[in-house]
Design a protein around this motif. Structure first.
Motif, PDB file in Angstrom:
ATOM      1  N   GLU A  96       0.823  -1.216   0.000  1.00 46.34           N
ATOM      2  CA  GLU A  96       0.000   0.000   0.000  1.00 46.34           C
ATOM      3  C   GLU A  96       0.856   1.264   0.000  1.00 46.34           C
ATOM      4  O   GLU A  96       0.570   2.225  -0.685  1.00 46.34           O
ATOM      5  CB  GLU A  96      -0.910   0.021   1.233  1.00 46.34           C
ATOM      6  CG  GLU A  96      -2.308  -0.502   0.940  1.00 46.34           C
ATOM      7  CD  GLU A  96      -3.107  -0.730   2.206  1.00 46.34           C
ATOM      8  OE1 GLU A  96      -3.020   0.127   3.110  1.00 46.34           O
ATOM      9  OE2 GLU A  96      -3.795  -1.760   2.293  1.00 46.34           O
ATOM     10  N   GLN A  97       1.895   1.238   0.809  1.00 40.50           N
ATOM     11  CA  GLN A  97       2.829   2.371   0.837  1.00 40.50           C
ATOM     12  C   GLN A  97       3.445   2.597  -0.527  1.00 40.50           C
ATOM     13  O   GLN A  97       3.587   3.723  -0.989  1.00 40.50           O
ATOM     14  CB  GLN A  97       3.956   2.108   1.849  1.00 40.50           C
ATOM     15  CG  GLN A  97       3.687   2.657   3.228  1.00 40.50           C
ATOM     16  CD  GLN A  97       4.891   2.493   4.134  1.00 40.50           C
ATOM     17  OE1 GLN A  97       5.951   2.064   3.697  1.00 40.50           O
ATOM     18  NE2 GLN A  97       4.727   2.836   5.388  1.00 40.50           N
ATOM     19  N   LEU A 112       2.212   1.725  -3.441  1.00 42.02           N
ATOM     20  CA  LEU A 112       1.198   2.248  -4.348  1.00 42.02           C
ATOM     21  C   LEU A 112       0.974   3.743  -4.126  1.00 42.02           C
ATOM     22  O   LEU A 112       0.896   4.526  -5.065  1.00 42.02           O
ATOM     23  CB  LEU A 112      -0.126   1.495  -4.156  1.00 42.02           C
ATOM     24  CG  LEU A 112      -0.171   0.035  -4.637  1.00 42.02           C
ATOM     25  CD1 LEU A 112      -1.448  -0.645  -4.182  1.00 42.02           C
ATOM     26  CD2 LEU A 112      -0.040  -0.041  -6.158  1.00 42.02           C
ATOM     27  N   ALA A 113       0.895   4.135  -2.853  1.00 48.73           N
ATOM     28  CA  ALA A 113       0.658   5.539  -2.524  1.00 48.73           C
ATOM     29  C   ALA A 113       1.818   6.400  -2.994  1.00 48.73           C
ATOM     30  O   ALA A 113       1.632   7.516  -3.492  1.00 48.73           O
ATOM     31  CB  ALA A 113       0.446   5.702  -1.020  1.00 48.73           C
ATOM     32  N   SER A 114       3.020   5.878  -2.855  1.00 47.05           N
ATOM     33  CA  SER A 114       4.189   6.657  -3.224  1.00 47.05           C
ATOM     34  C   SER A 114       4.285   6.808  -4.746  1.00 47.05           C
ATOM     35  O   SER A 114       4.618   7.871  -5.278  1.00 47.05           O
ATOM     36  CB  SER A 114       5.439   5.997  -2.623  1.00 47.05           C
ATOM     37  OG  SER A 114       6.513   6.068  -3.504  1.00 47.05           O
ATOM     38  N   ARG A 115       3.958   5.752  -5.460  1.00 48.06           N
ATOM     39  CA  ARG A 115       3.916   5.820  -6.926  1.00 48.06           C
ATOM     40  C   ARG A 115       2.883   6.855  -7.382  1.00 48.06           C
ATOM     41  O   ARG A 115       3.129   7.675  -8.256  1.00 48.06           O
ATOM     42  CB  ARG A 115       3.489   4.448  -7.500  1.00 48.06           C
ATOM     43  CG  ARG A 115       4.625   3.512  -7.817  1.00 48.06           C
ATOM     44  CD  ARG A 115       5.269   3.935  -9.131  1.00 48.06           C
ATOM     45  NE  ARG A 115       6.573   3.333  -9.329  1.00 48.06           N
ATOM     46  CZ  ARG A 115       6.784   2.230 -10.037  1.00 48.06           C
ATOM     47  NH1 ARG A 115       5.772   1.590 -10.580  1.00 48.06           N
ATOM     48  NH2 ARG A 115       7.990   1.766 -10.198  1.00 48.06           N
ATOM     49  N   ARG A 116       1.708   6.774  -6.750  1.00 47.53           N
ATOM     50  CA  ARG A 116       0.628   7.694  -7.099  1.00 47.53           C
ATOM     51  C   ARG A 116       1.065   9.146  -6.868  1.00 47.53           C
ATOM     52  O   ARG A 116       0.818  10.022  -7.687  1.00 47.53           O
ATOM     53  CB  ARG A 116      -0.604   7.362  -6.243  1.00 47.53           C
ATOM     54  CG  ARG A 116      -1.870   8.093  -6.627  1.00 47.53           C
ATOM     55  CD  ARG A 116      -3.070   7.597  -5.815  1.00 47.53           C
ATOM     56  NE  ARG A 116      -4.298   8.275  -6.222  1.00 47.53           N
ATOM     57  CZ  ARG A 116      -4.635   9.499  -5.816  1.00 47.53           C
ATOM     58  NH1 ARG A 116      -3.854  10.160  -4.989  1.00 47.53           N
ATOM     59  NH2 ARG A 116      -5.770  10.055  -6.246  1.00 47.53           N
ATOM     60  N   ALA A 117       1.746   9.382  -5.742  1.00 47.37           N
ATOM     61  CA  ALA A 117       2.208  10.730  -5.410  1.00 47.37           C
ATOM     62  C   ALA A 117       3.241  11.226  -6.425  1.00 47.37           C
ATOM     63  O   ALA A 117       3.244  12.403  -6.800  1.00 47.37           O
ATOM     64  CB  ALA A 117       2.802  10.747  -4.001  1.00 47.37           C
ATOM     65  N   TYR A 171      -2.923   4.087 -12.506  1.00 50.22           N
ATOM     66  CA  TYR A 171      -3.418   4.977 -11.443  1.00 50.22           C
ATOM     67  C   TYR A 171      -4.445   5.993 -11.953  1.00 50.22           C
ATOM     68  O   TYR A 171      -5.385   6.332 -11.249  1.00 50.22           O
ATOM     69  CB  TYR A 171      -2.251   5.722 -10.793  1.00 50.22           C
ATOM     70  CG  TYR A 171      -1.309   4.818 -10.042  1.00 50.22           C
ATOM     71  CD1 TYR A 171      -1.494   4.595  -8.683  1.00 50.22           C
ATOM     72  CD2 TYR A 171      -0.263   4.167 -10.685  1.00 50.22           C
ATOM     73  CE1 TYR A 171      -0.642   3.755  -7.979  1.00 50.22           C
ATOM     74  CE2 TYR A 171       0.588   3.326  -9.999  1.00 50.22           C
ATOM     75  CZ  TYR A 171       0.394   3.115  -8.651  1.00 50.22           C
ATOM     76  OH  TYR A 171       1.229   2.272  -7.964  1.00 50.22           O
ATOM     77  N   GLU A 184      -6.010  17.362  -3.670  1.00 49.52           N
ATOM     78  CA  GLU A 184      -4.894  17.616  -2.747  1.00 49.52           C
ATOM     79  C   GLU A 184      -5.000  19.013  -2.133  1.00 49.52           C
ATOM     80  O   GLU A 184      -4.790  19.214  -0.947  1.00 49.52           O
ATOM     81  CB  GLU A 184      -3.553  17.504  -3.476  1.00 49.52           C
ATOM     82  CG  GLU A 184      -2.993  16.114  -3.565  1.00 49.52           C
ATOM     83  CD  GLU A 184      -2.857  15.452  -2.208  1.00 49.52           C
ATOM     84  OE1 GLU A 184      -2.364  16.100  -1.264  1.00 49.52           O
ATOM     85  OE2 GLU A 184      -3.265  14.287  -2.098  1.00 49.52           O
TER      86      GLU A 184
END
Lengths: 216, 216
Positions: A6-7, A9-14, A51, A65
């Motif tokens: 999950e981390q 995925l979130a970092s890629r998305r960011a 994403y 954001e």
């Protein structure tokens, strides 16, 4: 190990959001293609499209954001049974906006620049118009809640319509975003001082009749 | 016959402006080329370029049309030694804006739609940014004059800075333009009622101590 995943995925998305925001801020929505975003992000096309299905989704995510700060400011402001004044509500929101004027920690650009572009783009994109309507109704609703509490406490006229008062307060935030970007000599402190003076008029002077309790 | 000639020139210019405004409003600045404007106007390229050297001049001229209404509203409002309240000043400007929300008699579209596009475009065009800065400083100055007169008459705190109060009033106009275009349930009358309620708070109720002149 779902937590790591999950981390990740979130970092890629960011990363993708950050690349898109840099391009939107510098070149605008029209001059930015998905190919540009893919190139700027340094990821593969497949990774980016996993994403975000397209530019509209990216625009909506970047705008989201920028709104997080506003929502957080209101959550704190309206905690428990607080009765903030309109000035306090605006000060909280404008300070939250002003903090985001410096590059956003996650996406690396001033997100209010993108906000103003969303306003213009929403006039031509029905999808973005629907999203902008939803977002601003939510913010107006937060301000309306401030007005409702002030009214219940007797600080606003009993016949005032909280949603209408909320619209006027929302304008004071939107106008700050705009003037901060477009008009010289606009800073948060001076602006808030102006709002406070406008919302706190002194009683008019009595020139023709003595005050009821004055002693001649 | 110079008078006929001047009328002819003005009418040609208005035709070109009208064509440009229709295209700007429908498609935005980016998707509109000088060739599109020439085509939409039905005039020759030479005729169009005689009046406007390029798209930036056309954008500035269309924006100028929209401002005429605002200037006229202030001229009337500040005639002689009038001391309008902020609500009166906003009501005059918002009614002037609202009248322009219906298609402008000269250029045939809602010019506020173009105004919002100018905001976004000014973030990328230094020339348009300079123009926007000039225009909004002028409008803020009109509102500051309202604040100055109110202050002189004792209705605003003596230490208020008129330019800062003017910035807050300008926001109330800019926010109306934006919300009228983007947020459901925004109309001039309801909006002005909200502004009036916000600017006219009632005195807070006395809950713990009797009023100075109450009789127990």
């Amino acid at each position: 190990m779902p937590r790591v995943s999950e981390q990740y995925l979130a970092s890629r998305r960011a990363e993708i959001l950050s690349a898109a925001a840099r391009l939107f801020s510098a070149n605008g929505f029209h001059a930015t293609s998905m190919a540009d975003v893919i190139n700027e992000s340094g990821l593969s096309a497949g990774a980016v499209y996993r994403y975000f299905r397209g530019k509209d989704e990216l625009i909506a995510a970047v705008a989201e954001e920028g709104l997080t700060a506003a929502d957080e400011a209101f959550t704190e402001l309206l905690s428990e049974d607080a009765v903030p004044s309109p000035q306090q509500a605006l000060a909280a929101l404008i300070r939250a906006i002003n903090d985001r004027m410096t590059p956003h920690p996650l996406i690396g650009v001033d997100v209010t620049r993108i906000g103003v572009q969303v306003w213009a783009e929403a006039l031509r994109s029905p999808e973005l118009a629907g999203r902008a309507n939803e977002v601003y109704r939510r913010l107006r609703g937060h301000f309306a809640e401030v007005a409702r509490r002030r009214q219940a406490a007797g600080y606003l006229p009993a016949d005032a319509v909280p949603e209408q008062v909320g619209a006027a307060m929302l304008s004071l935030a939107q106008g700050f975003i705009l003037q901060r970007l477009l008009v010289d000599d606009t800073d948060a402190d001076g602006y808030l001082a102006g709002v406070t003076a406008l919302l706190s008029p002194v009683s008019p002077p009595l020139t023709s009749a003595p005050a009821p309790n004055s002693r001649p």
